[in-house]
Design a protein around this motif. Sequence first.
Motif, PDB file in Angstrom:
ATOM      1  N   PRO A  85       1.318   4.537   1.353  1.00  9.42           N
ATOM      2  CA  PRO A  85       0.099   5.048   2.704  1.00  9.42           C
ATOM      3  C   PRO A  85      -0.380   6.435   2.141  1.00  9.42           C
ATOM      4  N   PRO A  91      -3.037   6.023  10.575  1.00  7.80           N
ATOM      5  CA  PRO A  91      -3.590   5.982   8.697  1.00  7.80           C
ATOM      6  C   PRO A  91      -5.226   6.160   8.480  1.00  7.80           C
ATOM      7  N   LEU A  95      -2.047  -7.332   8.918  1.00  8.56           N
ATOM      8  CA  LEU A  95      -1.911  -5.458   8.322  1.00  8.56           C
ATOM      9  C   LEU A  95      -0.687  -4.959   9.013  1.00  8.56           C
ATOM     10  N   LEU A 147       2.677  -2.471   9.192  1.00 11.54           N
ATOM     11  CA  LEU A 147       2.414  -0.248   8.776  1.00 11.54           C
ATOM     12  C   LEU A 147       4.312  -0.252   9.443  1.00 11.54           C
ATOM     13  N   LEU A 151      -9.172  -1.906  12.999  1.00  9.87           N
ATOM     14  CA  LEU A 151      -8.827  -0.724  12.194  1.00  9.87           C
ATOM     15  C   LEU A 151      -8.164   0.187  12.826  1.00  9.87           C
ATOM     16  N   GLN A 186      -9.064   4.182   3.037  1.00  8.92           N
ATOM     17  CA  GLN A 186      -7.466   3.042   2.293  1.00  8.92           C
ATOM     18  C   GLN A 186      -7.586   1.776   3.261  1.00  8.92           C
ATOM     19  N   TRP A 187      -7.091   1.807   4.349  1.00 10.89           N
ATOM     20  CA  TRP A 187      -6.728   0.731   4.989  1.00 10.89           C
ATOM     21  C   TRP A 187      -8.273  -0.324   4.783  1.00 10.89           C
ATOM     22  N   ARG A 188      -9.737   0.000   4.989  1.00 15.30           N
ATOM     23  CA  ARG A 188     -10.089  -0.459   5.672  1.00 15.30           C
ATOM     24  C   ARG A 188     -10.816  -1.788   3.483  1.00 15.30           C
ATOM     25  N   ALA A 214      -8.098  -1.723   1.730  1.00 15.26           N
ATOM     26  CA  ALA A 214      -6.884  -3.280   1.717  1.00 15.26           C
ATOM     27  C   ALA A 214      -7.874  -3.980   1.802  1.00 15.26           C
ATOM     28  N   ALA A 230       3.592  -0.138   4.089  1.00 22.55           N
ATOM     29  CA  ALA A 230       2.906  -1.008   4.550  1.00 22.55           C
ATOM     30  C   ALA A 230       2.038  -1.417   3.268  1.00 22.55           C
ATOM     31  N   ILE A 283       1.002  -0.942   0.015  1.00 29.65           N
ATOM     32  CA  ILE A 283      -0.039   0.239  -0.140  1.00 29.65           C
ATOM     33  C   ILE A 283       0.998   1.433  -0.061  1.00 29.65           C
ATOM     34  N   VAL A 324       0.113  -6.025   3.264  1.00 26.47           N
ATOM     35  CA  VAL A 324      -1.097  -6.472   3.933  1.00 26.47           C
ATOM     36  C   VAL A 324      -0.661  -8.047   3.145  1.00 26.47           C
TER      37      VAL A 324
END
Length: 295
Positions: A11, A81, A107, A109, A66, A85-87, A89, A121, A9, A123
Amino acid sequence: MTLRFALVIDPAAADDPRTDFAGSFRVIDPSAPALSVGELSTQRGDGIFESIAVVDGHAQETEAHLERLAHSARICDLAAPNLAQWRQAVAVAAAHAPGEGEGVIKLILSRGVEHGPAPTAWVTVAPAADNTAAREQGIRVVTLDRGYGIATPAAAPWLLLGAKTLSYAVNMAALREARRRGADDAIFVTSDGFVLEAPTASLILRIQGRFLTPAPNGGILHGTTQLSLFSHLEEQGYETAYAMLDVSALQEADAAWLVSSVRLAAPITAIDGVAVPVDAPLTASFNRYLLSPRD
Ligand code: PLP
């Protein structure tokens, strides 16, 4: 466990207004080298992570994970974060998890490459280990001194005790020590005699009908599984509470569990060689609940 899928990712800032972050993801070969040798995650364990269970393709409790990622980032002075974006991913990763059975999304980071411009970052997705034996037959645990007092986490925040950092070498050493002592797992206690958590799980005790867990007062991780089980128990009319638990409470418990996202609820059968009663029907109902789709 062999990785099935990996995504790097780029970030984004927490206030990045994009609603679609697909352009910031780069799918990589999960079996090929990917990290720079200058990575601070590998050189210093300087970073944070989350492990999310996937059951039949559904990522469990994504929001709670998260939120804890953001909490760990705050404690470690990492840039906040971007949770949207993480959701996204996590959703991409879940689509590459086994469609049936259990998997794990990690996850990660990291502070990034030394003197580099940005954090790193990524996953990953892997099948989960088979945890049936721990869930059904239970685990023996020993108490291990964590080497500090109950007041230390507040007095020394640089120990990063409430964050889920990548520095798990101490936790793994504790598990090896537990095995040397003939047990399966450990419960950390403070040097002044309070119960904390296990190296990779939270502790829940049942004492006189109440479900208790050590207060997450900075010294331990606030477990997403414990949180979820407590709200499930409360819905069923049970009393739950966070408490400062003296080690003597361990011998008062009429049932006890280590709970975590991937192993789920493992009933404790003995603490320091003293048998603990197991409530097999309740444990089975915990694990049925934990295996049901949860958001
Ligand atoms: N405490 C520690 C130290 C952990 O590493 C973990 C999970 O890995 C937990 C508690 C349980 O957290 P969760 O239920 O969110 O998996």
